[in-house]
Design an enzyme around this catalytic site. Structure first.
Site, short mmCIF file in Angstrom:
data_model
loop_
_atom_site.label_atom_id
_atom_site.label_comp_id
_atom_site.label_asym_id
_atom_site.label_seq_id
_atom_site.Cartn_x
_atom_site.Cartn_y
_atom_site.Cartn_z
N GLN A 119 -1.72 12.87 5.86
CA GLN A 119 -0.84 11.78 6.30
C GLN A 119 -0.39 10.97 5.10
O GLN A 119 -1.19 10.67 4.23
CB GLN A 119 -1.61 10.88 7.28
CG GLN A 119 -0.86 9.64 7.70
CD GLN A 119 -1.50 8.97 8.90
OE1 GLN A 119 -1.45 9.47 10.02
NE2 GLN A 119 -2.12 7.83 8.67
N GLU A 166 0.85 -1.20 0.00
CA GLU A 166 0.00 0.00 0.00
C GLU A 166 0.88 1.25 0.00
O GLU A 166 1.94 1.25 0.63
CB GLU A 166 -0.85 -0.03 1.28
CG GLU A 166 -2.14 0.74 1.21
CD GLU A 166 -3.00 0.53 2.45
OE1 GLU A 166 -3.41 -0.62 2.71
OE2 GLU A 166 -3.24 1.52 3.15
N GLY A 180 4.09 1.01 11.54
CA GLY A 180 3.56 2.22 10.93
C GLY A 180 4.68 3.09 10.38
O GLY A 180 5.69 3.29 11.05
N ASP A 202 -0.03 5.45 0.51
CA ASP A 202 -1.22 6.24 0.84
C ASP A 202 -1.01 7.74 0.96
O ASP A 202 -0.01 8.19 1.51
CB ASP A 202 -1.74 5.87 2.25
CG ASP A 202 -1.91 4.40 2.46
OD1 ASP A 202 -3.00 3.91 2.22
OD2 ASP A 202 -0.93 3.75 2.86
N GLU A 260 -3.71 10.20 2.98
CA GLU A 260 -4.95 10.21 3.77
C GLU A 260 -5.12 11.61 4.37
O GLU A 260 -4.22 12.08 5.07
CB GLU A 260 -4.88 9.19 4.90
CG GLU A 260 -4.76 7.76 4.41
CD GLU A 260 -4.50 6.77 5.54
OE1 GLU A 260 -5.27 5.80 5.63
OE2 GLU A 260 -3.57 6.97 6.31
N ASN A 291 1.75 7.29 4.07
CA ASN A 291 2.12 6.02 4.68
C ASN A 291 2.44 5.03 3.58
O ASN A 291 2.07 5.24 2.41
CB ASN A 291 0.96 5.50 5.55
CG ASN A 291 1.40 4.44 6.54
OD1 ASN A 291 2.59 4.17 6.70
ND2 ASN A 291 0.43 3.85 7.22
#
Ligand SMILES: *[C@@H]1O[C@H](CO)[C@@H](O)[C@H](O)[C@H]1NC(C)=O
Length: 232
Positions: A121, A104, A133, A106, A108, A123
């Site tokens: 955010q 993934e 994380g 990301d 967000e 990630n």
């Protein structure tokens, strides 16, 4: 290998963007609804799409194709006003194809409390290592609900760069300590809006208030530029 330098990432993105005319695509060509179809409005003439969350449902869409690396950009205008608890995303994932070892990358957006700012955010995950994380949060230098801004992921064989309005805000090299936690398998692109009241805004202190809804995020100017970055 040492990976790509920050300046290298800027140059690659510049080169890909300028050669990317053919990669400009529309919502209906490249994407399809994922859930909450009743809350998805496609504007054929603009190639854009709105996804909404209201009392009945949240919503989201995903790309028809999977991609192994490339440059993926959207313009996005976030919902206005009080949006605490409302999460808006643009990300790539393969959790449907590889449920226990998914990758993934990301973006967000984590809602906005009264008088506050939207927090962004970034990630990434590789091979299902979700216990680790790698989130980073940023304050944006503009109000992302006032107008469209560009958000892009450049995913290479051993680096990831995140861009806001073509400015690199985060650059990750696949250093030895990351190893298989680096995204490596083909992914789809996703965009969603959902209720993250438990944790999104100030760690869950401020919740979604549907009296400010429906919450609408609009995406346009998709640039999907799959790419192999030459041999290594
Ligand atoms: C949003 O999520 C919170 C936390 O899970 C929940 O308490 C609340 O009922 C949800 N709101 C709606 C409208 O679904």
């Amino acid at each position: 290998m040492g990976g790509l330098t920050f300046i290298g990432a800027v140059m690659i993105a510049a080169a890909m963007i300028s050669s990317a005319e053919s990669s400009i695509t529309t919502f209906s060509k490249a994407f399809k609804p994922l859930y909450g179809e009743a809350n998805i409005v496609s504007y054929e003439d603009e190639g854009s799409v709105e996804i909404a969350m209201d009392e009945t449902t949240s919503s989201g869409f995903h790309s028809k194709q999977m991609y192994t690396q490339g440059y993926f950009e959207t313009s996005l205008k976030l919902p206005e006003s009080y949006t605490a608890g409302v999460i808006v995303t643009f990300y790539s994932s393969n959790n449907q194809k590889y449920p226990y070892r998914h990758d993934e990358i990301d973006f967000e957006f984590l809602g906005r409390a009264r008088g506050g700012k939207w927090s962004l955010q970034t990630n990434f995950y590789g091979a299902g290592h979700v216990e680790r994380g790698r989130e980073e949060r940023y304050d944006l230098w503009f109000d992302p609900s006032e107008d469209f801004h560009r958000y892009a992921i450049l995913w290479g064989p051993d680096w990831i760069t995140y861009y806001v309005d073509r400015v690199p805000i985060r650059h990750v090299n696949k250093v030895p300590s990351i190893r298989d936690e680096f995204p490596s398998k083909e992914m789809r692109l996703y965009a969603t809006i959902w209720n993250g009241s438990d944790w999104a805004t100030a760690g869950g202190k401020y919740k979604m208030d549907m009296s400010y809804g429906p919450f609408i995020a609009k995406y346009s100017d998709f640039k999907l530029h799959p790419k192999t970055f030459g041999s290594k």
